[in-house]
Design an enzyme around this catalytic site. Sequence first.
Site, PDB file in Angstrom:
ATOM      1  N   GLY A   3       0.812  -1.222   0.000  1.00  0.00           N
ATOM      2  CA  GLY A   3       0.000   0.000   0.000  1.00  0.00           C
ATOM      3  C   GLY A   3       0.839   1.262   0.000  1.00  0.00           C
ATOM      4  O   GLY A   3       0.395   2.315   0.460  1.00  0.00           O
ATOM      5  N   SER A 123      -6.045   0.255  12.907  1.00  0.00           N
ATOM      6  CA  SER A 123      -6.914   1.431  13.007  1.00  0.00           C
ATOM      7  C   SER A 123      -7.462   1.502  14.426  1.00  0.00           C
ATOM      8  O   SER A 123      -7.656   0.457  15.070  1.00  0.00           O
ATOM      9  CB  SER A 123      -8.075   1.309  12.024  1.00  0.00           C
ATOM     10  OG  SER A 123      -9.018   2.351  12.247  1.00  0.00           O
ATOM     11  N   TYR A 136     -14.887  -3.500   8.396  1.00  0.00           N
ATOM     12  CA  TYR A 136     -13.545  -2.910   8.423  1.00  0.00           C
ATOM     13  C   TYR A 136     -12.979  -2.995   9.846  1.00  0.00           C
ATOM     14  O   TYR A 136     -11.838  -3.418  10.053  1.00  0.00           O
ATOM     15  CB  TYR A 136     -13.649  -1.456   7.956  1.00  0.00           C
ATOM     16  CG  TYR A 136     -12.389  -0.632   8.058  1.00  0.00           C
ATOM     17  CD1 TYR A 136     -11.414  -0.678   7.058  1.00  0.00           C
ATOM     18  CD2 TYR A 136     -12.180   0.222   9.138  1.00  0.00           C
ATOM     19  CE1 TYR A 136     -10.270   0.105   7.148  1.00  0.00           C
ATOM     20  CE2 TYR A 136     -11.046   1.003   9.235  1.00  0.00           C
ATOM     21  CZ  TYR A 136     -10.091   0.942   8.237  1.00  0.00           C
ATOM     22  OH  TYR A 136      -8.951   1.716   8.329  1.00  0.00           O
ATOM     23  N   ILE A 169      -6.754  10.325   9.540  1.00  0.00           N
ATOM     24  CA  ILE A 169      -5.528  10.857   8.939  1.00  0.00           C
ATOM     25  C   ILE A 169      -5.880  11.415   7.558  1.00  0.00           C
ATOM     26  O   ILE A 169      -6.630  10.771   6.801  1.00  0.00           O
ATOM     27  CB  ILE A 169      -4.450   9.743   8.786  1.00  0.00           C
ATOM     28  CG1 ILE A 169      -4.221   9.009  10.126  1.00  0.00           C
ATOM     29  CG2 ILE A 169      -3.153  10.324   8.235  1.00  0.00           C
ATOM     30  CD1 ILE A 169      -3.662   9.824  11.253  1.00  0.00           C
TER      31      ILE A 169
END
Length: 234
Positions: A3, A123, A136, A169
């Site tokens: 990523g 996260s 998620y 972010i």
Amino acid sequence: MTGGASGIGAAVCERLATDGVRVFLADLDEVAGAGIAARIDAVHLTLDVGDVARVRAAVERHGPFDILVNSAGVDQHALFVQTDPDDWHRLLQVNLVAVLATTHAVLPAMREAGYGRIVNIASEAGRLGSHGAAVYAAAKGGVLAFTRSIARENARKGITVNAVAPGPIDTPMLRRAVAAGGERLMAAMTGATLAGRLGTPDEVAAAVAFLASADAGYITGETLGVSGGMGCGA
Ligand code: NAD
């Protein structure tokens, strides 16, 4: 580095390269990945990290690696009742299974070398849950538990395994969410932090660079929140 073509991953690539690390960048986005790689003199591979067989082949071809940073991720904003099994599969494949795949592929050489640094970008959603991103959050919670488990299994082999838990972010992923959810979503996200603002990709990259460094050898199985205090007390 997965990523590495965008957002947090791109900032980590730049920071590690500045620190003298030779970066291998795997990302789905061929154009952006090649651009970052050219800028920092990294090797770039266009790769779907959810494809376990291709991840293994890439590591066999380009490894061994002494640092692994998993930053590739996808999100979705919908109530769980509005999602379907295809959504679950896609979210779990990229956010969780890809972390298993890369870790499984790099670990044997790290164990043989007696040294390794693995940093997973999870996260705060994985610790706190998330209204509108349940699958998620489940994947990221899985990453946190996996991080601690792999830390336990490899601590005596010179390998540390840690997670960074970003809050909101300012990256393309967040901007896409705000474009869909509007200013109310932005206010909710910044309001959930103690700092009252978005973080920057560079602030996350600084934490990753520390955990990936030789200096962090006595830190393993930890989750470091980079979230303006959002995870305070979690
Ligand atoms: P981003 O969308 O800017 O970057 C994500 C990168 O992952 C992109 O380059 C994309 O091409 C790549 N990617 C997506 N699916 C892939 C796949 N199957 N194979 C290979 N590459 C793939 O997002 P970001 O905000 O920089 O997010 C980076 C990580 O940080 C993610 O894991 C995300 O879940 C996590 N995170 C972000 C925030 C935030 O507020 N931005 C908050 C918490 C956690």
